[in-house]
Design an enzyme around this catalytic site. Structure first.
Site, PDB file in Angstrom:
ATOM      1  N   ASP A   1      -7.824  15.422 -19.278  1.00 52.15           N
ATOM      2  CA  ASP A   1      -7.986  14.164 -19.140  1.00 52.15           C
ATOM      3  C   ASP A   1      -5.931  13.053 -19.338  1.00 52.15           C
ATOM      4  O   ASP A   1      -5.738  12.945 -19.688  1.00 52.15           O
ATOM      5  CB  ASP A   1      -8.308  13.390 -20.080  1.00 52.15           C
ATOM      6  CG  ASP A   1      -8.856  11.268 -19.649  1.00 52.15           C
ATOM      7  OD1 ASP A   1      -7.809  10.897 -19.316  1.00 52.15           O
ATOM      8  OD2 ASP A   1      -9.086  10.987 -21.055  1.00 52.15           O
TER       9      ASP A   1
ATOM     10  N   SER B   1      -2.911   4.517  -2.037  1.00 52.45           N
ATOM     11  CA  SER B   1      -3.547   4.533  -1.121  1.00 52.45           C
ATOM     12  C   SER B   1      -3.503   3.237  -0.337  1.00 52.45           C
ATOM     13  O   SER B   1      -2.151   2.466  -0.157  1.00 52.45           O
ATOM     14  CB  SER B   1      -4.314   3.359  -2.444  1.00 52.45           C
ATOM     15  OG  SER B   1      -5.682   2.368  -1.314  1.00 52.45           O
TER      16      SER B   1
ATOM     17  N   TYR C   1      -7.165  -2.396  -8.629  1.00 60.02           N
ATOM     18  CA  TYR C   1      -7.023  -1.042  -7.938  1.00 60.02           C
ATOM     19  C   TYR C   1      -6.054  -1.265  -6.682  1.00 60.02           C
ATOM     20  O   TYR C   1      -4.570  -0.485  -6.673  1.00 60.02           O
ATOM     21  CB  TYR C   1      -8.216  -1.197  -6.500  1.00 60.02           C
ATOM     22  CG  TYR C   1      -8.084   0.632  -6.290  1.00 60.02           C
ATOM     23  CD1 TYR C   1      -7.991   1.723  -6.821  1.00 60.02           C
ATOM     24  CD2 TYR C   1      -7.974   0.507  -4.500  1.00 60.02           C
ATOM     25  CE1 TYR C   1      -8.076   3.044  -5.772  1.00 60.02           C
ATOM     26  CE2 TYR C   1      -7.130   1.938  -3.810  1.00 60.02           C
ATOM     27  CZ  TYR C   1      -7.259   2.871  -4.147  1.00 60.02           C
ATOM     28  OH  TYR C   1      -7.353   4.322  -3.998  1.00 60.02           O
TER      29      TYR C   1
ATOM     30  N   ALA D   1      -3.160  -3.621  -7.261  1.00 56.03           N
ATOM     31  CA  ALA D   1      -1.977  -3.584  -8.258  1.00 56.03           C
ATOM     32  C   ALA D   1      -1.697  -2.219  -8.418  1.00 56.03           C
ATOM     33  O   ALA D   1      -0.278  -1.692  -8.636  1.00 56.03           O
ATOM     34  CB  ALA D   1      -2.779  -4.178  -9.475  1.00 56.03           C
ATOM     35  N   SER D   2      -2.286  -1.138  -9.285  1.00 59.38           N
ATOM     36  CA  SER D   2      -2.308   0.319  -9.053  1.00 59.38           C
ATOM     37  C   SER D   2      -1.581   1.479  -8.830  1.00 59.38           C
ATOM     38  O   SER D   2      -0.231   1.678  -8.397  1.00 59.38           O
ATOM     39  CB  SER D   2      -3.165   0.600 -10.289  1.00 59.38           C
ATOM     40  OG  SER D   2      -4.318   1.370  -9.143  1.00 59.38           O
ATOM     41  N   LYS D   3      -2.163   1.621  -7.104  1.00 60.79           N
ATOM     42  CA  LYS D   3      -2.009   1.666  -6.412  1.00 60.79           C
ATOM     43  C   LYS D   3      -0.188   1.367  -5.431  1.00 60.79           C
ATOM     44  O   LYS D   3       0.534   2.224  -5.600  1.00 60.79           O
ATOM     45  CB  LYS D   3      -2.662   1.595  -4.818  1.00 60.79           C
ATOM     46  CG  LYS D   3      -3.674   2.419  -5.418  1.00 60.79           C
ATOM     47  CD  LYS D   3      -3.290   3.809  -5.699  1.00 60.79           C
ATOM     48  CE  LYS D   3      -4.025   5.122  -6.501  1.00 60.79           C
ATOM     49  NZ  LYS D   3      -4.478   6.023  -6.728  1.00 60.79           N
TER      50      LYS D   3
END
Length: 190
Positions: free
Chosen positions: A57, A137, A150, A152-154
């Site tokens: 993980d 992405s 999503y 923001a993270s990418k």
């Protein structure tokens, strides 16, 4: 090619396809990471001895350290790190209650990739053809309603990768890929 790649999210989707391509077409050894050991074993059976399954993980510091210890104790010299593991939460508008979900998404889609880069950077710099590839992405380039966490993270991953490329581009190949919507398990719950 006799290269060794470490790929997260290798039990399905893009990670599986990349593992298959690197093992079958390019003769690379792939250390495939995922949380689901049974799925990794299925990939091993399909791809053969060039695929080394490792249950990990990537959001767990303990698991990342166990992976690093496995690599170093076995004299494995990775050439390529592909940070691919990710999550796409259900599409929904951001609310004050969404912060826990945002933290969970950022931990997997961004923080774990940064920590994997930090962990493997010294080993990759020893390779004559070291590379870091972060799977971002198209959502990093053009967001959609309901994808705040999503996107923001990418976006963060893309900016981090661009900075790494500027800082280490003379010593390593560093790139982000920004695929659009792809038919993978990522979309099964949507």
């Amino acid at each position: 090619m006799n290269k060794t790649a470490v790929i997260s999210g290798a039990s399905s989707g893009l990670g599986y396809e990349l593992s298959k391509l690197l093992c079958a077409k390019y003769g690379c050894r792939v250390i495939g990471l995922a949380r689901r050991g049974d799925r990794l074993q299925n990939v091993r059976e399909e791809l053969g001895e060039n695929f080394l399954p490792f249950v990990c993980d990537v959001t767990s510091g303990e698991d990342r350290q166990r992976l690093f210890d496995f690599v170093t104790e076995n004299g494995i010299k990775p050439d390529i790190l592909i940070n691919n593991a990710g999550i796409l939460p259900e599409f929904s508008c951001f609310t004050p209650e969404s912060t826990a979900e945002l933290e969970r998404v950022m931990e997997l889609n961004f923080h774990s990739h940064v920590k994997m880069c930090a962990l493997f950077l010294p080993l990759l710099l020893e390779s004559e053809s070291g590379a870091i590839v972060n799977v971002a992405s198209s959502a990093a380039l053009a967001t959609l309603p309901g994808t705040a966490a999503y996107s923001a993270s990418k976006s963060a991953l893309l900016a981090f990768t661009e900075s790494l490329s500027l800082e280490y581009g003379k010593s390593l190949f560093v790139a982000a890929v920004c695929p659009g919507m792809t038919a993978t398990e990522l979309f099964n719950s949507h």
